[in-house]
Each structure stands twice: as C-alpha cells, then as structure tokens.
Design a protein around this motif. Sequence first.
Motif, mmCIF file in Angstrom:
data_model
loop_
_atom_site.group_PDB
_atom_site.id
_atom_site.type_symbol
_atom_site.label_atom_id
_atom_site.label_comp_id
_atom_site.label_asym_id
_atom_site.label_seq_id
_atom_site.Cartn_x
_atom_site.Cartn_y
_atom_site.Cartn_z
ATOM 1 N N THR A 47 18.579 61.158 -76.638
ATOM 2 C CA THR A 47 19.634 60.153 -76.513
ATOM 3 C C THR A 47 20.943 60.749 -77.004
ATOM 4 O O THR A 47 21.009 61.311 -78.098
ATOM 5 C CB THR A 47 19.300 58.898 -77.339
ATOM 6 N N THR A 48 21.969 60.643 -76.168
ATOM 7 C CA THR A 48 23.269 61.204 -76.531
ATOM 8 C C THR A 48 24.045 60.218 -77.409
ATOM 9 O O THR A 48 23.660 59.055 -77.573
ATOM 10 C CB THR A 48 24.085 61.524 -75.274
ATOM 11 N N ALA A 49 25.148 60.685 -77.962
ATOM 12 C CA ALA A 49 25.954 59.861 -78.865
ATOM 13 C C ALA A 49 26.505 58.617 -78.179
ATOM 14 O O ALA A 49 26.708 57.576 -78.816
ATOM 15 C CB ALA A 49 27.099 60.697 -79.439
ATOM 16 N N ASP A 50 26.749 58.704 -76.865
ATOM 17 C CA ASP A 50 27.290 57.550 -76.144
ATOM 18 C C ASP A 50 26.212 56.710 -75.458
ATOM 19 O O ASP A 50 26.506 55.883 -74.596
ATOM 20 C CB ASP A 50 28.332 58.008 -75.124
ATOM 21 N N GLY A 51 24.941 56.919 -75.854
ATOM 22 C CA GLY A 51 23.856 56.074 -75.361
ATOM 23 C C GLY A 51 23.238 56.497 -74.047
ATOM 24 O O GLY A 51 22.367 55.801 -73.521
ATOM 25 N N LYS A 52 23.666 57.626 -73.531
ATOM 26 C CA LYS A 52 23.053 58.115 -72.295
ATOM 27 C C LYS A 52 21.806 58.940 -72.624
ATOM 28 O O LYS A 52 21.431 59.057 -73.793
ATOM 29 C CB LYS A 52 24.064 58.937 -71.491
ATOM 30 N N LYS A 53 21.203 59.522 -71.616
ATOM 31 C CA LYS A 53 19.955 60.268 -71.805
ATOM 32 C C LYS A 53 20.152 61.710 -71.359
ATOM 33 O O LYS A 53 20.643 61.964 -70.258
ATOM 34 C CB LYS A 53 18.817 59.610 -71.021
ATOM 35 N N LYS A 54 19.734 62.632 -72.187
ATOM 36 C CA LYS A 54 19.790 64.044 -71.867
ATOM 37 C C LYS A 54 18.390 64.515 -71.496
ATOM 38 O O LYS A 54 17.467 64.434 -72.305
ATOM 39 C CB LYS A 54 20.330 64.855 -73.048
ATOM 40 N N VAL A 55 18.224 64.988 -70.268
ATOM 41 C CA VAL A 55 16.933 65.428 -69.763
ATOM 42 C C VAL A 55 16.869 66.952 -69.831
ATOM 43 O O VAL A 55 17.792 67.646 -69.384
ATOM 44 C CB VAL A 55 16.714 64.957 -68.315
ATOM 45 N N ILE A 56 15.806 67.469 -70.397
ATOM 46 C CA ILE A 56 15.606 68.915 -70.513
ATOM 47 C C ILE A 56 14.320 69.277 -69.776
ATOM 48 O O ILE A 56 13.244 68.745 -70.059
ATOM 49 C CB ILE A 56 15.492 69.342 -71.993
ATOM 50 N N ALA A 57 14.448 70.166 -68.798
ATOM 51 C CA ALA A 57 13.298 70.579 -67.994
ATOM 52 C C ALA A 57 13.257 72.094 -67.912
ATOM 53 O O ALA A 57 14.297 72.750 -67.857
ATOM 54 C CB ALA A 57 13.374 69.970 -66.593
ATOM 55 N N ARG A 58 12.051 72.643 -67.887
ATOM 56 C CA ARG A 58 11.910 74.096 -67.872
ATOM 57 C C ARG A 58 11.082 74.549 -66.674
ATOM 58 O O ARG A 58 10.053 73.976 -66.347
ATOM 59 C CB ARG A 58 11.228 74.570 -69.161
ATOM 60 N N GLY A 59 11.580 75.611 -66.007
ATOM 61 C CA GLY A 59 10.850 76.265 -64.941
ATOM 62 C C GLY A 59 10.327 77.597 -65.416
ATOM 63 O O GLY A 59 10.364 77.907 -66.611
ATOM 64 N N GLU A 60 9.849 78.406 -64.490
ATOM 65 C CA GLU A 60 9.303 79.705 -64.867
ATOM 66 C C GLU A 60 10.369 80.628 -65.444
ATOM 67 O O GLU A 60 10.100 81.410 -66.344
ATOM 68 C CB GLU A 60 8.651 80.365 -63.650
ATOM 69 N N ALA A 61 11.584 80.546 -64.905
ATOM 70 C CA ALA A 61 12.609 81.508 -65.314
ATOM 71 C C ALA A 61 13.846 80.870 -65.923
ATOM 72 O O ALA A 61 14.740 81.573 -66.397
ATOM 73 C CB ALA A 61 13.019 82.361 -64.111
ATOM 74 N N GLU A 62 13.922 79.537 -65.925
ATOM 75 C CA GLU A 62 15.143 78.914 -66.412
ATOM 76 C C GLU A 62 14.868 77.522 -66.972
ATOM 77 O O GLU A 62 13.827 76.911 -66.716
ATOM 78 C CB GLU A 62 16.187 78.800 -65.284
ATOM 79 N N LYS A 63 15.841 77.067 -67.749
ATOM 80 C CA LYS A 63 15.799 75.711 -68.287
ATOM 81 C C LYS A 63 17.023 74.977 -67.763
ATOM 82 O O LYS A 63 18.117 75.546 -67.706
ATOM 83 C CB LYS A 63 15.800 75.747 -69.816
ATOM 84 N N VAL A 64 16.838 73.724 -67.361
ATOM 85 C CA VAL A 64 17.965 72.925 -66.893
ATOM 86 C C VAL A 64 18.128 71.713 -67.802
ATOM 87 O O VAL A 64 17.154 71.182 -68.335
ATOM 88 C CB VAL A 64 17.773 72.475 -65.424
ATOM 89 N N GLU A 65 19.368 71.307 -67.975
ATOM 90 C CA GLU A 65 19.696 70.129 -68.773
ATOM 91 C C GLU A 65 20.753 69.323 -68.033
ATOM 92 O O GLU A 65 21.669 69.892 -67.443
ATOM 93 C CB GLU A 65 20.240 70.539 -70.151
ATOM 94 N N PHE A 66 20.627 68.004 -68.081
ATOM 95 C CA PHE A 66 21.672 67.168 -67.501
ATOM 96 C C PHE A 66 21.619 65.779 -68.125
ATOM 97 O O PHE A 66 20.607 65.360 -68.681
ATOM 98 C CB PHE A 66 21.564 67.091 -65.972
ATOM 99 N N ILE A 67 22.743 65.080 -68.011
ATOM 100 C CA ILE A 67 22.908 63.759 -68.616
ATOM 101 C C ILE A 67 22.760 62.692 -67.540
ATOM 102 O O ILE A 67 23.335 62.816 -66.450
ATOM 103 C CB ILE A 67 24.297 63.633 -69.290
ATOM 104 N N VAL A 68 21.990 61.649 -67.852
ATOM 105 C CA VAL A 68 21.758 60.575 -66.879
ATOM 106 C C VAL A 68 21.900 59.212 -67.554
ATOM 107 O O VAL A 68 21.846 59.096 -68.773
ATOM 108 C CB VAL A 68 20.359 60.689 -66.243
#
Length: 288
Positions: A47-68
């Motif tokens: 949970t971000t400071a402004d109440g949104k959601k930070k999603v963290i996902a990992r693949g074989e070679a990389e990690k992705v993050e984004f706010i939703v």
Amino acid sequence: MGSKVTIIGRNKQYIPEEEPEISMLAKRDMSGFMDIITGHEVEEVQTTADGKKKVIARGEAEKVEFIVDEILVASGRGPNHDILHPEKGGINTDARGWIVVNEFLETTRPGVWAFGDANGKYLFKHVANYESRVVFYNAIMKQKIKIDYHAVPYAVFSYPEIARVGMVEKEAIEKYGQANTLIGFHKYEDTAKGNAMDVKDYFVKIILEKNTKQILGAHIIGPYASILIQEIVNLMYTNEENPEPVIRGMHIHPALSEVVQKAFYSLMPPEHYHHILGHMGLESITPG
C-alpha cells in the motif's frame, strides 16, 4: 470503460489452453487496448502513502513494479462441497472436492445424480445443459445414456473472439503422428466477407486425421468465432466425423461461413502450416 488495464499471467503463453499461434495473435491484438505481461508471478502487493496499491511481480530475468487503483485476482473456480456436504448422503468426492459420477452421471449413492459444475467435468453452461438431458433420460426415463465429451466446444468472448473444440495440434501429432495429421487453414481476409470487414490475420484452423479425414479439433480466432465453430462441432457429432457435408454444402456468398468451408479445402501437412505461420509472425515453437 476508460480504465487503463494491466494483465499479469504466470504462464509464458498468454492463453495457455489455446494453440500458441492463437495466443500470440490474441496477445498482439489485445495489447492495443491493455498492457499484457506474461511469464511473471506476483510476489507482493504494498500500500502506497496515497492509498494506492504497488504490485511487484517477478519473471525469469526481470522484476516489474507498477501502481494501481484496484486489483482483480482471477484464481479459477473450485467446488462448493463445503456448502453441499455430500458426505452426509454417502456421496463420494474426488481429491479436489468434485462429486464423483459414473458414465451415466450417477453418483456413488444410487438414485442420486450430479451434473453441471457439481461434478467438475467441464465448467460451462452449455455442458450443464447437455448433462441435464442425459440425467433426465437416465434418472426420470430409466434409460442408460452414456455421457459423451468427445467434442466439447467453448469460446473466449474477448476481442478478438476465440473458439475451440477438440484436440490441439500437439495432441493430434502425439496420438496419430505428424505424417498422419493434416491442418486445414484459411484466413478471414481471403474471403469476400472477411475482406469487406477489413480484418487481418484472423483465421480458421482445423485438425484432421489424414487417412479417414476425421475431424480431431478446430480453432478459430476472429469475429463471430463462437458462431462459426458450430458448423464444425455439428460435423464431429456425425457418424463419420468428416468434413464432407460442409465441403459439399452450398454456402451463402458473401458470408463469413465461407471461411470454414475454405479451411477444409486447404488441407496441408503441419510443416507447411507452420511455414505459413512464420510468414504471419506467429511461429514460436517447432511443430510436433
């Protein structure tokens, strides 16, 4: 509805149940409307400071993050035996909790029948409708009608629409061998109606056994796929299960149904079919 959508799938193939080329084409076209990330597992949501959601996902070679703003978890379906308590009636369930039935859809308790989602066979409304008829004849009319799942169709009501019945190509080759497998193929745009609709790369794929021309499976991606595939499903419920009625039957011109008929006209070995896919940019695996 105006929302920016991101889909994350743990499988490398966007729609793992479909043929790889169908999945590739669907992902390519749908990526024009949403972000599609495959081959990644969601590890954490913060949970971000402004109440949104930070999603963290990992693949074989990389990690992705984004706010939703919101997250929808599509985790599949399961039995609701915890509500039904079939064990109180002496009705057995399998390891996953689905009610066990025999080839007549009768449970382990004589005189008790289960169909639809309760038995966990195929979780589709049209399958439940079919099973209900079998149960009626067996339970009410006292007949012995066996259930037949050899040609269960379904559709993905996406854009583009996807429909399938029967085997995928890999299954057919494993069972019958590559030399005894034929692929029928035709693109929408190579019919008058498809050309007028200005659709590109959508197609009908039919899998047949070479010697008998028995239809083993069919796959369609494009407009009205769920309607077009019915012509093939009906053939699979004839005694011969071959394409002769569609080949001989007169098709209205210009109508989209011509793409199904012309797919039966265009039979080829799997290696030829995959050569065509290569030109379409849809070849990702070695055939067979």
